[in-house]
Structure formats: structure tokens, C-alpha cells
Design a protein around this motif. Structure first.
Motif: not given
Length: 467
Positions: A100-113, A116-124
Motif C-alpha cells: 500500500a505504501s509503495a503504491l501510494v508513493a508511485v501514485g502520488e508521484y504520477w499525479r505530480l507528473l 506538470g508540477t515541478n517535482i522537487g528534491f524532497d518529493a523525489v
């Protein structure tokens, strides 16, 4: 969302966090464990309701569908899973939490992509940590489940160049992470990191033997909490951060307790492939060099019934035979004859932390009769009969004096110091450590062979005839 509602949500999170802490405190004792579980569950309910108020998360319809499906699966599972399979169930729970944690991390990252939001160092960084810890927890827990269930060999599985292969996986993950920091809009690299973390989870648990499974279960439990906490940062959810941190910290503390109980470091558990099948006693002796003193149920009943005090030592054999209720009945019959009955619990008896406590609690054994290893060991010298039911490595005297034994230095229940010891086992087969138990050949030890359920039921019948 207005400030009043936002404040109410944060206060609800604070109350939920306080209930989690109180619940964890009460889980530390068998006498208050059920109450602690209820308190923590109430805290989780408050946290869920408070989170559902924030409609920006997802639609209520999808949430309700998820709750219904999850509740049905949980209810059916709780009814069907036997107490002996509780370690496997805990392993699956750990895995589901990591996934669940891994899927949320991937899903949130994909949402930011997609935004078109600028993905910062902390989010990565947070996404990478969530993928690594969550992925390792998921596949590692699934493999642990397979080992415990007997679907995969419980012995350590090793192959040539295993460590270099693991090192190459780690280097590949680090290289991919660095690339993602430089080029954060690279979804293919993100997916590659997910694949590497899943493979690494398998390689993490593969070389670990069955004897170390209590440590692995508690460590993976800690991982699942850390993964949840990491995901809390990417979601800006304080409750998830706190709850995950509590699970991670408690799991790590429990891991340290398990390692101490086995007199082994965490690194030796993870990297020395302990728990394989071996033969001999650890000092070169074989079973044919010594004599076993067999005994029948009638003689055993007389020894137990006319003793002043008896200490029962449960092990995984009791769990396999589902003999905890019959054992409680035996104890009650002995108490009617004036025998003092206590239970000695080793921290790593069974296949998960607290396995014996759970089984005995399920059989309604009085909490005040359960004694930890440190409390009961000084009493064995004054014990008339120690009744060992399905335990093996945790009562092996070789741990005290045989420096060639794999379990040398591991704290044990010193049943060999009792006046007499009765051991109930199906056969002379070795335990998880894969070594012969020299207790079985002691002059004061008597072997009562058979399934724990059948043997103890026979003992109950024989003890009743003595009254």
C-alpha cells in the motif's frame, strides 16, 4: 476547507495519536492486551473519520467500496485462519502494508507528473524511500509467508555469487535514484526502481532460515511502519507519519528483543544463513551415541499428579497440534490435586514474537500463570517436573556450554535443572536450528512420543483416574 474544520481534523489526529500510544502501552502485557487493541482501534477509527472529512482525497463512493471489500476479506480471513497460522497472517499483513505504501508513493508521484508540477528534491526522495521500503516489505513478507506456510523451503536458500548479486541490485537502485533526482520526469526509471525493490525484497528474505523467522517477522513489521510514515510526508498527512513511526519504532524494539533472546546480532540473522538442516549435536556427537528414556502416559500422569509444582513449557509443536485447550484442561486437573502449575514462555518460541502468549490467551490460561524466561529460570531448580510440549531449541542445554553449537550463547529455558523433565514430541527430529537437542538424552529427561493433542488428552484422562 475553513480553519475551524481544519483545526478539528488536526485535534482528532492528536487524540488518535494519544490513543495509539496508550494502546501500545497496554499491548505490552497479556492482561491488558485486548483492552489495548480496542483503544488503538478506536484511535484508528477517529483518524479514518477525520481523514474522510477531507473530500479532496478521493470520492466517498470509492472509499466505501474499498472499506466493504476490505472488511469482507478481513472478516472471512479472521474466521478461517487457524491460530497456528497467525505468523503467516502477520506476514501477509506486513506485506499488504508495504505494498500500500509503495503504491501510494508511485501514485502520488504520477499525479505530480500528470499535473506538470515541478517535482522537487524532497518529493523525489520521499517517493524513492517509499518505493524501496514498501517494495522490500511486500515481497519479503510474501516470501516469509511462503516459508512459514511450507510453500518454500524453510531452510536458508543460497547460491553462488549471491552477495555480489545483491550488491549489484543495490548499486542499480542507487544509480536509478540519482538519475531520477537529475531527471525527475522519467516514469520509466521510477518503474525500474519499483522492479528492483521487489526483487531485492525476495533476496533479502531468501537466505534466512526458519529459526530466525520471529526476527524477520518483527523486522518486516517495522519496515511496514517506516514505509507508511515515509508516505505520510508525501501526502502531508500528520496522522500517517505518527502511526507509521509508532509501528516502525515498536517493530524495531521488538526485533532487538528477539535478537537478544537468541544472543545474535541483527546482521548475523540477515547475512549468516542460520537455520539450515544439519545433523549431530553441534559437538560431533550423534543420536546413536546416547540413550533415550521413553515413558508412557500412565507413568507421566503419576509424575505430574504427585508433584508439588509443575512448569509447562509450550513450543511450536503445541501450536501445530492445537493442544493449548487440552493443556489448560490438564493444568486444571493438576491444580485440583494441589499441584502448582506455571507456564514458561521463551521470547522466540514459535514462529513469531508472542506466539505462545497468543495461543495460551486464546485458551483462557490465567495471565498470572505465564512467566517470562528471566523470571522462571531461577525456579527450575525447585521444580519437580518440567513438561516440555513441542519446544526444542529454546530448551537445548548446548546453548550454555557447547561453543561449536550454532545456538551457543542463546538464552534458554533451563528445564534441565528441574528434578525431572517430560518432553512431548512426535519424534526425535531436530528443531529450526537443525541440531540435536542434548536435553532429550539427559538421565532426568523422559520422552513421551506422539501428537501433543492426543498425548495431552491421554494425560488428562490418566490424571483424572488418580483423583
Amino acid at each position: 476547507m475553513n480553519n475551524t474544520l481544519l483545526t478539528g481534523i488536526e485535534l482528532s489526529y492528536l487524540v488518535a495519536a494519544a490513543l495509539f500510544i496508550v494502546g501500545l502501552k497496554k499491548l505490552g502485557s497479556p492482561a491488558t492486551a485486548r483492552q489495548g487493541n480496542v483503544i488503538a482501534a478506536v484511535g484508528m477509527l477517529i483518524a479514518i473519520v477525520a481523514t474522510l472529512i477531507d473530500q479532496s482525497i478521493v470520492s466517498y463512493e470509492l472509499i466505501i467500496v474499498g472499506i466493504v471489500i476490505g472488511s469482507l476479506i478481513g472478516a472471512v480471513t479472521a474466521q478461517k485462519v487457524a491460530m497456528t497460522e497467525m505468523p503467516q497472517m502477520v506476514g501477509i499483513f506486513n506485506g499488504v502494508g508495504g505494498a500500500a505504501s509503495a503504491l501510494v508513493a508511485v501514485g502520488e508521484y504520477w499525479r505530480l507528473l500528470d499535473k506538470g508540477t515541478n517535482i522537487g528534491f524532497d518529493a523525489v526522495l520521499i517517493a524513492i524511500l517509499g518505493i524501496l521500503i514498501g517494495g522490500v516489505t511486500f515481497t519479503g513478507s510474501i516470501l516469509a509467508f511462503a516459508k512459514l506456510q511450507g510453500l518454500v523451503s524453510g531452510s536458508p536458500v543460497t547460491f553462488p555469487f549471491q552477495q555480489p548479486f545483491n550488491a549489484s541490485l543495490l548499486l542499480a537502485f542507487l544509480a536509478g535514484s540519482v538519475y531520477l533526482f537529475i531527471h525527475p520526469t522519467s516514469p520509466e526509471i521510477l518503474l525500474a526502481l519499483v522492479a528492483i525493490s521487489l526483487v531485492f525484497g525476495v533476496m533479502f528474505v531468501l537466505p534466512i532460515g526458519g529459526g530466525d523467522m520471529p526476527v524477520v517477522i518483527s523486522l518486516l513489521n517495522s519496515f511496514s511502519g517506516v514505509a507508511a510514515s515515509v508516505v505520510g510526508f508525501i501526502l502531508y498527512n500528520n496522522m500517517l507519519i505518527i502511526a507509521g513511526a509508532l509501528v516502525g519504532a515498536s517493530g524495531l524494539i521488538l526485533t532487538q528483543i528477539m535478537c537478544k533472546a537468541m544472543n545474535r546480532s541483527l546482521t548475523s540473522v540477515l547475512f549468516t544463513a542460520f537455520g539450515g538442516e544439519t545433523s549431530g549435536t553441534g559437538n560431533g556427537a550423534t543420536a546413536t551415541d546416547k540413550t533415550v528414556h521413553a515413558i508412557d502416559a500412565e507413568e507421566s500422569a503419576m509424575m505430574l499428579g504427585y508433584a508439588r509444582n509443575v512448569v509447562i513449557v509450550p513450543g511450536y509443536g503445541m501450536a501445530v497440534a492445537q493442544a493449548q485447550h487440552t493443556i489448560r484442561e490438564l493444568a486444571e486437573q493438576l491444580e485440583k490435586m494441589g499441584v502448582e502449575v506455571r507456564y514458561a514462555i521463551h521470547p522466540v518460541a514459535g514462529r513469531m514474537p508472542g506466539h505462545m502468549n497468543v495461543l495460551l490467551a486464546e485458551a483462557n490460561v490465567p495471565y498470572n500463570q505465564l512467566y517470562d524466561m528471566d523470571d522462571i529460570n531461577p525456579e527450575f531448580e525447585r521444580t519437580d517436573v518440567a513438561l516440555v510440549i513441542g519446544a526444542n531449541d529454546v530448551v537445548n542445554p548446548a546453548a550454555r556450554h557447547d561453543n561449536t553449537s550454532p545456538i551457543y550463547g542463546m538464552p534458554i529455558l533451563e528445564v534441565d535443572k528441574a528434578h525431572h523433565t517430560i518432553v512431548i514430541k512426535r519424534s526425535m527430529k531436530s528443531g529450526f536450528a537443525g541440531i540435536e537437542n542434548e536435553l532429550f538424552y539427559d538421565d532426568k529427561t523422559f520422552m513421551l512420543f506422539g501428537s501433543a493433542q492426543d498425548v495431552v488428552a491421554n494425560l488428562v484422562s490418566q490424571v483424572k483416574q488418580l483423583q
